[in-house]
Design an enzyme around this catalytic site. Structure first.
Site, PDB file in Angstrom:
ATOM      1  N   SER A  85       0.690  -1.265  -0.079  1.00  9.61           N
ATOM      2  CA  SER A  85      -0.252   0.132  -0.091  1.00  9.61           C
ATOM      3  C   SER A  85       0.746   1.173   0.001  1.00  9.61           C
ATOM      4  CB  SER A  85      -0.860  -0.123   1.174  1.00  9.61           C
ATOM      5  OG  SER A  85      -1.826  -1.262   1.351  1.00  9.61           O
TER       6      SER A  85
HETATM    7  N1  SAH Z   1      -0.902  -4.259   3.649  1.00 10.29           N
HETATM    8  C1  SAH Z   1      -0.140  -4.794   2.687  1.00 10.29           C
HETATM    9  C2  SAH Z   1      -0.712  -4.550   1.555  1.00 10.29           C
HETATM   10  C3  SAH Z   1      -1.345  -5.827   1.065  1.00 10.29           C
HETATM   11  S1  SAH Z   1      -2.273  -5.982  -0.535  1.00 10.29           S
HETATM   12  C4  SAH Z   1       1.408  -4.202   2.520  1.00 10.29           C
HETATM   13  O1  SAH Z   1       1.495  -3.366   3.226  1.00 10.29           O
HETATM   14  O2  SAH Z   1       2.069  -4.781   1.907  1.00 10.29           O
HETATM   15  C5  SAH Z   1      -3.789  -6.752  -0.163  1.00 10.29           C
HETATM   16  C6  SAH Z   1      -3.424  -8.273   0.330  1.00 10.29           C
HETATM   17  O3  SAH Z   1      -4.613  -8.804   0.360  1.00 10.29           O
HETATM   18  C7  SAH Z   1      -2.803  -9.088  -0.903  1.00 10.29           C
HETATM   19  O4  SAH Z   1      -1.515  -9.715  -0.578  1.00 10.29           O
HETATM   20  C8  SAH Z   1      -3.966 -10.227  -0.922  1.00 10.29           C
HETATM   21  O5  SAH Z   1      -3.131 -11.449  -1.534  1.00 10.29           O
HETATM   22  C9  SAH Z   1      -4.586 -10.084   0.276  1.00 10.29           C
HETATM   23  N2  SAH Z   1      -5.736 -10.753   0.496  1.00 10.29           N
HETATM   24  C10 SAH Z   1      -6.950 -10.558  -0.622  1.00 10.29           C
HETATM   25  N3  SAH Z   1      -8.042 -11.225  -0.220  1.00 10.29           N
HETATM   26  C11 SAH Z   1      -7.877 -11.958   1.108  1.00 10.29           C
HETATM   27  C12 SAH Z   1      -8.332 -12.845   2.123  1.00 10.29           C
HETATM   28  N4  SAH Z   1      -9.419 -13.246   1.775  1.00 10.29           N
HETATM   29  N5  SAH Z   1      -7.750 -13.275   3.119  1.00 10.29           N
HETATM   30  C13 SAH Z   1      -6.453 -12.768   3.246  1.00 10.29           C
HETATM   31  N6  SAH Z   1      -5.753 -12.121   2.353  1.00 10.29           N
HETATM   32  C14 SAH Z   1      -6.360 -11.597   1.385  1.00 10.29           C
END
Ligand code: SAH
Length: 218
Positions: free
Chosen positions: A62
């Site tokens: 993010s």
């Molecule tokens: N906060 C993270 C950003 C992650 S992007 C950072 O700072 O890097 C969003 C993430 O949510 C992705 O890695 C994706 O695989 C995950 N995601 C999507 N749906 C999900 C679910 N149902 N359960 C767990 N993770 C999920």
């Protein structure tokens, strides 16, 4: 050679403080966490830019401002147990780990969870539990939580999050369609009483699972 400490200070001043984040604990945490370690080596020179960046598997780390704004929206004091959905690179987990007692983080893609674990271990951030699975159903064994932060966009608010939030706790999550969402904050005021606020427009990758989007395709 880039001086990452200088780049980080500039990021915090120009992207975080200048845009109105005034929670000093959040500002300090953003100043402390080495964001460049959470992106692949080829992208390290962009790690402190005002953007989300690819982390593989069609996912992103993010934007720094969004990480700070969501953390601040939880109004954290330090004693909390927090549920985070979407570990991704582990960067948001690292920021939260400095702000609360314990972070419970769920990631559906196991390679990402593994990579995040490695970086967080290198940084000796030991108050983070990561599990691989569908985060749309929450983490029942560890509930209730003092706060829940969802880093992927949901079509609606998953009911499990409302159930697993303690009274007085806050849930911050993007709700909308696949391409854009509104960041919402839900505060649990009582057993059946919730306050809903709309904080800002945002764009996140989709939340995929039982109580989210069914697939990662349009
Ligand atoms: N906060 C993270 C950003 C992650 S992007 C950072 O700072 O890097 C969003 C993430 O949510 C992705 O890695 C994706 O695989 C995950 N995601 C999507 N749906 C999900 C679910 N149902 N359960 C767990 N993770 C999920």
């Amino acid at each position: 050679m880039i001086d990452f400490a200088i780049a980080r200070r500039r990021m915090v001043e120009q992207q975080i403080i200048a845009r109105g984040v005034d929670d000093q604990r959040v500002i300090d945490a953003m100043m402390q966490v080495p964001r460049h370690l959470f992106v692949e080596s080829g992208l390290q020179s962009h790690a402190y830019s005002d953007a989300s960046l690819p982390i593989g598997e069609k996912q992103t780390i993010s934007q720094p401002y969004m990480v700070a704004a969501m953390s601040a929206a939880l109004d954290l004091q330090g004693h909390e147990r927090i549920l985070e959905i979407g570990t991704g690179s582990g960067y948001q987990s690292a920021v939260l780990s400095l702000l609360v007692k314990r972070v419970y983080s769920i990631e559906r893609i196991s390679v990402l969870a593994g990579r995040a674990r490695k970086v967080l271990d290198q940084l000796c951030m030991s108050n983070i539990n990561i599990k691989v699975g569908d985060g749309t159903i929450g983490w029942r064994d560890q509930a209730p939580f003092d706060g829940i932060l969802v880093a992927a966009g949901a079509p609606d608010i998953p009911t499990k999050y409302l159930q697993q939030l303690d009274v007085g706790g806050k849930l911050v999550l993007p709700v909308g369609d696949r391409s854009q969402q509104i960041l919402m904050r839900v505060t649990r005021l009582g057993d059946d009483k919730f306050k809903r606020e709309q904080l800002m427009d945002c764009r996140f990758v989709p939340l995929i699972g039982e109580q989210g989007w069914l697939t990662d395709e349009d």
